[in-house]
Design an enzyme around this catalytic site. Structure first.
Site, PDB file in Angstrom:
ATOM      1  N   GLY A  22      -8.139  -2.205 -16.758  1.00 30.15           N
ATOM      2  CA  GLY A  22      -6.946  -2.274 -15.902  1.00 30.15           C
ATOM      3  C   GLY A  22      -6.949  -3.530 -15.042  1.00 30.15           C
ATOM      4  O   GLY A  22      -7.922  -4.304 -15.043  1.00 30.15           O
ATOM      5  N   VAL A  78      -7.142  -3.968 -11.786  1.00 31.73           N
ATOM      6  CA  VAL A  78      -8.199  -4.005 -10.767  1.00 31.73           C
ATOM      7  C   VAL A  78      -9.570  -4.023 -11.450  1.00 31.73           C
ATOM      8  O   VAL A  78     -10.471  -4.778 -11.059  1.00 31.73           O
ATOM      9  CB  VAL A  78      -8.086  -2.797  -9.801  1.00 31.73           C
ATOM     10  N   THR A  80      -1.284   5.500 -13.679  1.00 29.88           N
ATOM     11  CA  THR A  80      -0.621   4.763 -12.597  1.00 29.88           C
ATOM     12  C   THR A  80       0.901   4.650 -12.775  1.00 29.88           C
ATOM     13  O   THR A  80       1.568   4.116 -11.886  1.00 29.88           O
ATOM     14  CB  THR A  80      -1.209   3.345 -12.478  1.00 29.88           C
ATOM     15  N   THR A 104      -4.084   5.478  -3.007  1.00 34.39           N
ATOM     16  CA  THR A 104      -2.785   4.806  -2.889  1.00 34.39           C
ATOM     17  C   THR A 104      -2.049   5.097  -1.577  1.00 34.39           C
ATOM     18  O   THR A 104      -2.251   6.155  -0.961  1.00 34.39           O
ATOM     19  CB  THR A 104      -1.896   5.274  -4.069  1.00 34.39           C
ATOM     20  N   TYR A 110       2.750  11.544  -8.630  1.00 37.39           N
ATOM     21  CA  TYR A 110       1.664  10.553  -8.620  1.00 37.39           C
ATOM     22  C   TYR A 110       0.897  10.635  -7.298  1.00 37.39           C
ATOM     23  O   TYR A 110      -0.340  10.754  -7.286  1.00 37.39           O
ATOM     24  CB  TYR A 110       2.246   9.144  -8.826  1.00 37.39           C
ATOM     25  N   TRP A 159       0.834  -1.688  -3.488  1.00 34.45           N
ATOM     26  CA  TRP A 159       1.573  -2.808  -4.093  1.00 34.45           C
ATOM     27  C   TRP A 159       0.608  -3.837  -4.720  1.00 34.45           C
ATOM     28  O   TRP A 159       0.598  -5.022  -4.336  1.00 34.45           O
ATOM     29  CB  TRP A 159       2.446  -3.501  -3.065  1.00 34.45           C
TER      30      TRP A 159
END
Ligand code: NAP
Length: 285
Positions: A10, A12, A64, A103, A127, A149
């Site tokens: 991913g 990150v 995500t 998140t 989510y 973000w």
């Protein structure tokens, strides 16, 4: 130190592996993609954790796609919450700790000042609820890093969408009533590594300093790459409500309070970090 990293493919995950490689103290870092470790499969989780015996499981993988979570809550809770229970069970046996990235969507966005780590959560989307459920599976010695973000060099993100719109022509419409803080992955993974090296636990908010609406962010990025800011038109979320399954928090700015009061290095301002990344991606074409 030995690390087992999930979600290594991913946006990150990829940059975290690069950052970890720069710290010799992270002696062994094993990144896993879905092919190597599907963390929704309990037996795979147990085998991977028992096999490596990591000090930390850096859990960066997640479902995500915010609107897809709304369509399929079971899949969202499996990927974002039950998987954390599996990891916790495996971690207990192996003596590992878990670092979980969460998140800003754990908040409802009704605040008018930035959320501290200790503020009550109240997610408005599947989510957000499934990520909060994942947080709740963890133990006091684990580490939760809430971010917002996210935009980096790899994978898909809104900054890349903005840049492709900047290259095209015509009007570009973005919401002006959703406010948050961008987080550039390069800064996020540096702080994540720092928190692991400092042996921190509990909840930390990690986003770039400063906040703005998506409309303002698009104008900012257009300005940085020399595109016509006049093409960017503000709209209300209500205008596109029918096209997005999941409600978004209106104001989900994260106060990096714990980082600040722990005396750790502050995250850079988005005006520097987003500008640098936008120009880099722009010139790479
Ligand atoms: N992106 C944001 O704006 C944002 C904001 C706040 C917090 N976060 C959190 O930050 C973390 C990293 O997000 P990101 O932006 O790097 O997301 P990303 O680019 O979507 O990466 C997530 C990775 O998880 C993998 N994954 C999903 N389900 C899996 C499974 N069952 N087994 C193994 N791997 C699986 C995905 O693999 P596939 O490609 O095969 O599905 C993907 O490589 C996540 O925890 C996310 O919730 C992100």
């Amino acid at each position: 130190m030995r690390l087992l990293v999930t979600g290594a493919g991913g946006q990150v995950g990829k940059e975290f592996l690069e950052e970890a490689a720069a710290h010799p103290i992270f002696g062994e870092v094993v990144g896993t993609t879905r092919q190597e470790l599907d963390f929704t499969e309990r037996s795979q989780v147990f085998d991977a954790v028992a096999g490596l015996g990591p000090d930390w499981i850096v859990h960066l993988g997640a479902m995500t796609a915010v609107d897809a979570c709304e369509d399929d809550p079971d899949r969202a809770y499996l990927a974002n919450a039950l998987s954390v229970r599996y990891l916790k069970q495996a971690a207990r046996r192996a003596g590992s700790r878990i670092c979980y990235v969460s998140t800003d969507y754990v908040f409802d966005g009704k605040a008018s000042s930035p959320y501290r780590e200790w503020d009550p959560t109240s997610p408005v989307s599947v989510y957000g609820k499934s990520k909060l459920a994942g947080e709740s599976e963890l133990e006091a010695h684990d580490l939760i890093v809430r971010t917002s973000w996210v935009m980096g060099r790899y994978g898909r993100n809104t900054l890349k969408t903005i840049l492709s719109l900047a290259r095209a022509e015509g009007e570009v419409r973005f919401v002006a009533d959703q406010v948050g803080s961008p987080t550039v992955v390069e800064d996020l993974v540096k702080t994540l590594a720092g928190l692991l090296l400092e042996d921190m636990s509990g909840v930390f908010h990690v986003s770039n300093q400063g906040h703005l609406s998506w409309y303002e962010l698009v104008r900012f990025v257009f300005g940085e790459v020399g595109a016509d800011q006049g093409r960017v038109v503000p709209i209300d979320s209500a205008e596109i409500a029918g096209t997005r399954k999941a409600p978004r928090p209106a104001f989900s700015v994260l106060d990096n309070c714990a980082l600040r009061i722990a005396g750790m290095a502050p995250m850079p301002d988005y005006r520097d970090s987003v500008a640098k990344l936008a120009r880099r991606l722009w010139s790479a074409g």
